[in-house]
Scaffold this motif. Structure first.
Motif, PDB file in Angstrom:
ATOM      1  N   PHE A 100      -9.397  -3.659   6.727  1.00 56.68           N
ATOM      2  CA  PHE A 100      -9.551  -2.308   6.203  1.00 56.68           C
ATOM      3  C   PHE A 100     -11.002  -1.859   6.103  1.00 56.68           C
ATOM      4  N   ASP A 101     -11.915  -2.645   6.669  1.00 56.95           N
ATOM      5  CA  ASP A 101     -13.321  -2.274   6.652  1.00 56.95           C
ATOM      6  C   ASP A 101     -13.740  -1.808   8.042  1.00 56.95           C
ATOM      7  N   ASP A 102     -14.831  -1.080   8.078  1.00 55.86           N
ATOM      8  CA  ASP A 102     -15.320  -0.524   9.334  1.00 55.86           C
ATOM      9  C   ASP A 102     -16.417  -1.357   9.962  1.00 55.86           C
ATOM     10  N   SER A 103     -16.854  -2.430   9.286  1.00 58.64           N
ATOM     11  CA  SER A 103     -17.956  -3.238   9.802  1.00 58.64           C
ATOM     12  C   SER A 103     -17.554  -4.690   9.849  1.00 58.64           C
ATOM     13  N   ASP A 104     -18.298  -5.450  10.647  1.00 58.56           N
ATOM     14  CA  ASP A 104     -18.084  -6.894  10.725  1.00 58.56           C
ATOM     15  C   ASP A 104     -19.043  -7.590   9.778  1.00 58.56           C
ATOM     16  N   GLU A 105     -18.881  -7.328   8.501  1.00 58.84           N
ATOM     17  CA  GLU A 105     -19.774  -7.927   7.515  1.00 58.84           C
ATOM     18  C   GLU A 105     -19.400  -9.377   7.321  1.00 58.84           C
ATOM     19  N   GLU A 106     -20.262 -10.265   7.787  1.00 53.24           N
ATOM     20  CA  GLU A 106     -19.956 -11.687   7.785  1.00 53.24           C
ATOM     21  C   GLU A 106     -20.770 -12.394   6.711  1.00 53.24           C
ATOM     22  N   ASN A 107     -20.273 -12.388   5.496  1.00 58.32           N
ATOM     23  CA  ASN A 107     -20.947 -13.118   4.432  1.00 58.32           C
ATOM     24  C   ASN A 107     -19.921 -13.605   3.431  1.00 58.32           C
ATOM     25  N   ALA A 108     -20.437 -14.187   2.359  1.00 60.28           N
ATOM     26  CA  ALA A 108     -19.536 -14.810   1.392  1.00 60.28           C
ATOM     27  C   ALA A 108     -18.657 -13.782   0.678  1.00 60.28           C
ATOM     28  N   LEU A 109     -19.145 -12.553   0.541  1.00 59.54           N
ATOM     29  CA  LEU A 109     -18.367 -11.513  -0.130  1.00 59.54           C
ATOM     30  C   LEU A 109     -17.523 -10.801   0.912  1.00 59.54           C
ATOM     31  N   SER A 110     -16.442 -11.454   1.323  1.00 68.55           N
ATOM     32  CA  SER A 110     -15.704 -10.960   2.476  1.00 68.55           C
ATOM     33  C   SER A 110     -14.294 -10.493   2.145  1.00 68.55           C
ATOM     34  N   THR A 111     -14.085 -10.068   0.908  1.00 68.28           N
ATOM     35  CA  THR A 111     -12.825  -9.431   0.534  1.00 68.28           C
ATOM     36  C   THR A 111     -13.125  -8.065  -0.062  1.00 68.28           C
ATOM     37  N   MET A 112     -12.102  -7.242  -0.150  1.00 63.76           N
ATOM     38  CA  MET A 112     -12.252  -5.927  -0.764  1.00 63.76           C
ATOM     39  C   MET A 112     -10.922  -5.550  -1.398  1.00 63.76           C
ATOM     40  N   THR A 113     -10.961  -4.687  -2.400  1.00 63.16           N
ATOM     41  CA  THR A 113      -9.750  -4.231  -3.076  1.00 63.16           C
ATOM     42  C   THR A 113      -9.517  -2.762  -2.744  1.00 63.16           C
ATOM     43  N   ILE A 114      -8.298  -2.475  -2.337  1.00 61.81           N
ATOM     44  CA  ILE A 114      -7.944  -1.109  -1.951  1.00 61.81           C
ATOM     45  C   ILE A 114      -6.726  -0.657  -2.758  1.00 61.81           C
ATOM     46  N   GLN A 115      -6.457   0.637  -2.698  1.00 62.33           N
ATOM     47  CA  GLN A 115      -5.287   1.180  -3.371  1.00 62.33           C
ATOM     48  C   GLN A 115      -4.009   0.782  -2.623  1.00 62.33           C
ATOM     49  N   MET A 116      -2.919   0.639  -3.356  1.00 63.85           N
ATOM     50  CA  MET A 116      -1.656   0.245  -2.753  1.00 63.85           C
ATOM     51  C   MET A 116      -1.226   1.231  -1.670  1.00 63.85           C
ATOM     52  N   GLU A 117      -1.481   2.516  -1.888  1.00 59.74           N
ATOM     53  CA  GLU A 117      -1.073   3.529  -0.918  1.00 59.74           C
ATOM     54  C   GLU A 117      -1.778   3.319   0.427  1.00 59.74           C
ATOM     55  N   THR A 118      -3.057   2.980   0.368  1.00 52.83           N
ATOM     56  CA  THR A 118      -3.821   2.717   1.597  1.00 52.83           C
ATOM     57  C   THR A 118      -3.288   1.486   2.303  1.00 52.83           C
ATOM     58  N   PHE A 119      -3.001   0.442   1.521  1.00 48.21           N
ATOM     59  CA  PHE A 119      -2.461  -0.785   2.098  1.00 48.21           C
ATOM     60  C   PHE A 119      -1.106  -0.505   2.746  1.00 48.21           C
ATOM     61  N   TYR A 120      -0.288   0.263   2.085  1.00 47.09           N
ATOM     62  CA  TYR A 120       1.054   0.590   2.592  1.00 47.09           C
ATOM     63  C   TYR A 120       0.970   1.294   3.940  1.00 47.09           C
ATOM     64  N   GLU A 121       0.083   2.240   4.033  1.00 45.11           N
ATOM     65  CA  GLU A 121      -0.039   3.029   5.264  1.00 45.11           C
ATOM     66  C   GLU A 121      -0.392   2.161   6.464  1.00 45.11           C
ATOM     67  N   GLN A 122      -1.263   1.163   6.270  1.00 45.97           N
ATOM     68  CA  GLN A 122      -1.752   0.378   7.396  1.00 45.97           C
ATOM     69  C   GLN A 122      -1.020  -0.944   7.610  1.00 45.97           C
ATOM     70  N   ALA A 123      -0.334  -1.426   6.574  1.00 45.38           N
ATOM     71  CA  ALA A 123       0.262  -2.760   6.681  1.00 45.38           C
ATOM     72  C   ALA A 123       1.785  -2.782   6.656  1.00 45.38           C
ATOM     73  N   LYS A 124       2.426  -1.641   6.457  1.00 44.83           N
ATOM     74  CA  LYS A 124       3.893  -1.648   6.305  1.00 44.83           C
ATOM     75  C   LYS A 124       4.606  -2.108   7.579  1.00 44.83           C
ATOM     76  N   ASP A 125       3.942  -1.955   8.737  1.00 45.87           N
ATOM     77  CA  ASP A 125       4.566  -2.378   9.990  1.00 45.87           C
ATOM     78  C   ASP A 125       4.063  -3.736  10.472  1.00 45.87           C
ATOM     79  N   ALA A 126       3.364  -4.463   9.612  1.00 44.40           N
ATOM     80  CA  ALA A 126       2.877  -5.800   9.983  1.00 44.40           C
ATOM     81  C   ALA A 126       4.055  -6.723  10.283  1.00 44.40           C
ATOM     82  N   ASP A 127       3.890  -7.562  11.302  1.00 41.59           N
ATOM     83  CA  ASP A 127       4.963  -8.490  11.663  1.00 41.59           C
ATOM     84  C   ASP A 127       5.116  -9.601  10.638  1.00 41.59           C
TER      85      ASP A 127
END
Length: 359
Positions: free
Chosen positions: A255-282
């Motif tokens: 859900f990020d726009d960059s390839d930020e490669e460091n120890a802080l490599s997670t982010m928290t998003i709203q459920m609605e945003t997650f639903y929109e992009q992940a509901k069709d995940a296999d």
């Protein structure tokens, strides 16, 4: 006849010759150079250099002041970098640890728990509040810290002022998952167990040989957990878990726009945003190492009813992670192989992942 100790006393740093360097396949955040007389120079990227002086040898004269000395193989080390425990256990050097920055109930590595129960490994305070008096009384000869200690430089300075060298490990900054695994060689050099470390690395990476040569499965994967306030914590595209999924033949939904490669490599998003992009995940892989372990899909639905609309839930492709996943750092090859098994409908061979029941 010349006394050996007299010869040691005459050793100068600029007279030592580099004989060879450790072979590394993936790791970029450390190096080990071997010098005459058994001296080792470990360099950690963006952290510093450490000279390991062999048992019975003297510190070379003329050593640059910016090189930290570790005088002899550590025998009573303090481990605050939790990622190091599994490496140390697997190379047979748990007895070289005397102090832990994690309490017994915080370990998911059986040997660490058993050592604390047997009182051969003692809790000596967190990384930012170590019990220095306890450590000194127990002859602590090295503090192994994660990069978290850099937020508390005064603690590092206090330990060093008391004569306890501090080495900061940087494995979380490796960009390749097998680079993280290769840090077993760092601990092998630190505790004079290079052969055991090399064998473990070769055995574990061999588990990925066939997987890495296969074509991607085309399966999309959502790896996440639900936070206490209802948000969704996900991995960034540069994170090593995302890359393990890719190496296993899947496509991690990020859900990020960059390839930020460091120890802080997670982010928290709203459920609605997650639903929109992940509901069709296999496939869904729920990160139970942070949240409580889920055993059933119904428990996932209790987190949020929207999960009922997810393709992976409807098709029964919902998995969880074992609590041991992030502490068992020697298992990255197995994890990649098991992810591939999940994405191709084969049997999982470890306890790093498990399928949630339908009830």
């Amino acid at each position: 006849m010349t006394d050996a100790s007299a010869l040691d006393a005459d050793i100068r740093w600029d007279n030592l010759k580099k004989e060879n360097s450790m072979d590394l396949s993936y790791a970029t955040q450390f190096s080990v150079d071997y010098y005459t007389g058994g001296y080792k120079l470990i360099s950690v990227s963006d952290i510093g250099d450490y000279l390991l002086v062999p048992d019975g040898k003297n510190v070379p004269e003329g050593l640059p002041s910016d090189i930290t000395v570790i005088d002899g193989t550590p025998k009573h080390a303090y481990l605050a970098a939790t990622s190091g425990m599994d490496f140390i256990v697997k190379i047979g050097r748990l007895n070289n640890l005397s102090f832990s920055g994690t309490k017994e109930d915080g370990w998911y590595i059986p040997e660490a728990k058993q050592a604390m129960q047997a009182q051969t490994l003692a809790y000596a305070g967190k990384y930012n509040a170590p019990d220095v008096e306890q450590m000194l009384a127990g002859d602590c000869d090295l503090a192994i810290e994660s990069t978290m200690i850099l937020h508390n430089p005064e603690v590092k300075e206090q330990l060093e002022a008391c004569g306890i060298p501090v080495i900061v490990e940087h494995s979380s900054y490796e960009t390749h998952p097998l680079g993280r695994l290769e840090w077993v060689k760092f601990y092998g050099a630190l505790f004079d167990a290079e052969d055991a470390a090399e064998r473990l690395f070769e055995t574990e990476t061999a588990k990925t040989a066939d997987v890495l040569n296969e074509t991607p499965t085309g399966k999309t994967v959502a790896f996440f957990y639900v936070t206490t306030n209802g948000g969704v914590n996900v991995r960034k595209s540069g994170d090593y878990v995302s890359k393990m999924i890719e190496l296993a033949g899947g496509t991690c939904i990020t859900f990020d726009d960059s390839d930020e490669e460091n120890a802080l490599s997670t982010m928290t998003i709203q459920m609605e945003t997650f639903y929109e992009q992940a509901k069709d995940a296999d496939y869904i892989i729920y990160n139970s190492t942070i949240d409580s372990e889920l055993t059933s899909v119904s428990e996932l639905l209790q987190k949020n009813a929207l999960f009922a609309d997810f393709k992976a839930v409807k098709e029964g492709h919902v998995y969880g992670t074992g609590k041991n996943m992030f502490q068992e750092t020697t298992g990255y090859g197995t994890m990649i192989a098991d992810m591939h098994a999940i994405f191709t409908g084969q049997e999982i061979k470890s306890d790093y992942f498990y399928k949630l029941t339908e009830e």
